[in-house]
Scaffold this active site. Structure first.
Site, mmCIF file in Angstrom:
data_model
loop_
_atom_site.group_PDB
_atom_site.id
_atom_site.type_symbol
_atom_site.label_atom_id
_atom_site.label_comp_id
_atom_site.label_asym_id
_atom_site.label_seq_id
_atom_site.Cartn_x
_atom_site.Cartn_y
_atom_site.Cartn_z
ATOM 1 N N CYS B 108 45.168 34.038 35.734
ATOM 2 C CA CYS B 108 44.276 34.560 36.769
ATOM 3 C C CYS B 108 43.531 33.440 37.488
ATOM 4 C CB CYS B 108 43.223 35.501 36.176
ATOM 5 S SG CYS B 108 43.868 36.806 35.143
ATOM 6 N N HIS B 126 38.262 40.667 36.318
ATOM 7 C CA HIS B 126 39.573 41.294 36.494
ATOM 8 C C HIS B 126 39.767 42.301 35.367
ATOM 9 C CE1 HIS B 126 43.735 42.110 36.897
ATOM 10 N NE2 HIS B 126 44.161 41.273 35.983
ATOM 11 N N HIS B 128 42.048 45.730 33.713
ATOM 12 C CA HIS B 128 43.253 46.571 33.679
ATOM 13 C C HIS B 128 42.857 48.041 33.508
ATOM 14 C CE1 HIS B 128 46.488 43.360 32.401
ATOM 15 N NE2 HIS B 128 45.803 42.978 33.453
ATOM 16 N N GLU B 156 27.082 59.127 45.873
ATOM 17 C CA GLU B 156 25.909 58.269 45.753
ATOM 18 C C GLU B 156 26.246 56.864 45.246
ATOM 19 O OE1 GLU B 156 22.935 58.736 46.776
ATOM 20 O OE2 GLU B 156 21.714 57.249 45.712
ATOM 21 N N HIS B 213 48.541 47.658 38.148
ATOM 22 C CA HIS B 213 48.076 46.493 37.406
ATOM 23 C C HIS B 213 46.566 46.582 37.092
ATOM 24 C CE1 HIS B 213 47.987 41.766 37.312
ATOM 25 N NE2 HIS B 213 47.012 42.279 36.589
#
Lengths: 260, 260, 260, 260
Positions: B108, B126, B128, B156, B213
């Site tokens: 990443c 990140h 999943h 909201e 992903h």
């Protein structure tokens, strides 16, 4: 609500504002709000700084700040204000006995105050629980006034609610629990008048749903506000699951056992 | 981003790389990344070593390694690199100020760096989360461009997002939140160009969904990245549940309350 | 697997069986099995004493007893046996290097041993996760051989699985993950022959689903078994939710990015 | 159940009632009920003060009070009573060996006592689990007697239940688990006669569902009551999910493996 002597005490202690939030007692509001909010975070009620909680002891109102991560809150984050001062017509602006630096007051403040002044509540909880939001979305599909109130009956957990301020005892199993729904406004403080209207229209309710937003729940004290909020969230979740399974929220059930 | 003096400091401290990840401060990035990742694990965001988190302080970028159990991470597992060095065109290869033995750098990394260099972000997360994945799968069923962006309004929790880098304030209740969706690639680093493209096309977004992903979410600092990521996951979950109940994500709601 | 010297060591240390499960190291199998099982309990994998976990270090196999509350397990509850002794054809009966009093050996023992002897696994996890059970129930509705294997592709989390024992690297995003399903038997040990058959038929699999029962997942070591088990449970949950939303498990996705 | 000498001991120790709930042993009922209830709260079984738990040791019965937040309970909150005294026909009213001030006895008391006197149980758990409630709502849609019993077969977790009081061993995989459903009454103590009727009609059951309310589960001891309650909640959740996916609770499965 606080006597005159309490109010005097408040104004004096405001000279040392941190005294208001410093205590070894885990049940002191400045300690209890952070521990409650951490618990609410694990329940998904106050995700992403949403939602909140306020406690009133006599004249003192303790409120979490705006925009804080609810599971990380500390006693020093807490705002304190005098309830009497808020309702004094000679005052123009909200004043705080204690304001933590670096924070803004919660936009929920006038809504919490409504529960304290109009219902004499000791605690008010505001959640963004998605079960609450889904219930308001499901009601929105209905026509007319039926979209403006959540109704459910013949579920044991309904007995977790009081009959109403000043009434003794709780709702019964066969009673219909009714929670009014108000429409959301772009600015949270603008909800206040609609919340107060709903309180007038439903004088016995301890909660008001806000469409596409969440729910406000209060009680005489922390114990009652929290257990009513838990019971309500349980019922909202059940209601959503009932809808997914094609089961109606209102039913005719033949009474069983001795009728007293 | 880091000044020249900061960068100089970095290169020097790299002589003793472990100093970069040793601190008693729980808010030091090398302590914060493990505690955040443990929390994310309980939320189902980083199951089975998937997902991750990176923090930037001035020029220093702290990144979790690849393939580590996220709830068990330790400060000594953390990679550190200089942001400026990554963008120096005279350098051919990524160099680390600190590399833990026995690990591989996270795939990443270039995606986190994109958030830091192109948006000046201070933190990028990140996940999943299967809510994110399900939203991309539901969008995939739609035709044309509507499959390439998640849109929701009149909820909201949308107010949990900033209007965009360099803009003041957050989105309003009636605003439509738009999160672009990019297609997944077999190798995670190959997502970088598509992520950057989406950033250009949606200059105000703080997040990009990756089909089948997960999602990348960033913010000016850890607080903002985390609360935006929580708010987004809340909305993804709500969106999936709305779909199961036949409720649309985009609605026309009549405004209520004073319009300011 | 253990060398001859290891085995000799085992037989000797069995004179003081409690030495086999006494260690200050939290990563010692006798400490790790209880902490893993406590974690699995919170994930709903080992509800009501169901499921279990076994670790092999060289020739020594550590197994939780039958019928124990998995979140309350202690190192002294652990059985230890010699792997070589189990496969010695001159032996008639399973013998334990250490047997805790008051307990019965786990009925999963021969299934765990199958993973250790036939795949050289270092850890095997058995869950009753209801996502696993639901996947086997959904497959049961299909005709013929398609009911006997779970297949999913084009989901990032698939990359959490190795290509197979003795092969390097993990599955790719576009690869189809295949997990065989065997039918349940009234007595858990009777599953062994069917599990071994499935292992032969799917030489690369690290897991076998058991219809209406759960799943067995293994790996070279604890780290790999646990992260593969987490990834699989994530995919089972996703698969059930996809089915509820009418989304297919197998898809044709146009490849994106450089094809290497 | 307690011998005469036990009863004598009880009456004597009631002179110092707090001795009955004071112990360093975490497995003492006065310590175990609070720790179990805290765990049940996280499982959603005792939301909003609903549900409860009682333990019997010989003649002594330990019960949580009514209306207490279950995750916050303390040993000093516990009521203690003598089982023999409850069934003594010369006594007119329930008497407690220890009554905590400020509380009311649980309305579940006569239902817990039914499990202790009629089945010789050592522990009884009452949950408001919404899986249990949903199962009773789904059954209510059926005609006639089929609405009055939950039936499921061919699921491994069924093996978590004993064959019945006084019988050895547990149910098998192919056996059908049957849990009777009684209708709810406005006052919880009025359920007692219906619970006892269901116990007579289903002499082997360890649990009774209460329509729109929850479930009572018991066992010879705490271990068995808790693991049977967990297994049952697992099956209720599975049953609801099966219904959502159109899968039947009762199935014909061809037996596999050696039939013994």
């Amino acid at each position: 609500m606080g006597s005159q002597s309490n109010r005097t005490k408040v104004v004096m202690s405001a000279d040392k504002p941190d005294d208001l939030i410093t205590s070894d007692n885990p049940d002191h509001p400045a300690n209890l709000i952070p521990s409650l909010c951490a618990k609410f975070w694990t329940l998904g009620w106050v995700t992403g700084t949403g939602g909140g909680c306020s406690i009133r002891e006599d004249d003192l109102v303790y409120i979490a700040p705006s925009g804080v991560q609810k599971e990380l809150m500390k006693p020093t984050d807490i705002y304190v204000l005098s309830l009497a001062a808020q309702t004094d017509p000679t005052l123009r602006q909200r004043t705080y006995l204690r304001s933590p630096p670096c924070y803004k007051p919660s936009q929920c403040t006038p809504l919490f105050l409504a529960a304290f002044t109009r219902r004499g509540a000791g605690c008010c909880i505001h959640t963004h629980s998605h079960w609450a939001v889904l219930v308001t979305l499901l009601l929105e599909q209905q026509q007319g006034d039926s979209s403006k109130v959540f109704e459910i009956n013949n579920i044991e957990q309904i007995k977790g609610f009081g009959r109403g301020m000043g009434k003794t005892g709780n709702l019964g199993y066969h009673d219909t629990l009714r929670i009014p729904v108000i429409e959301n406004t772009p600015h949270e403080e603008d909800l206040t008048e609609f919340l107060e209207e709903a309180m007038e229209q439903y004088p016995d309710t301890y909660a008001v749903l806000v469409r596409r937003h969440g729910v406000y729940v209060w009680g005489d004290n922390v114990h009652k506000a929290k257990t009513q909020c838990e019971s309500l969230d349980y019922l909202f979740q059940l209601a959503v699951e009932m809808k997914q399974l094609g089961l109606p929220w209102i039913s005719q059930v033949t009474p069983v056992g001795p009728q007293r």
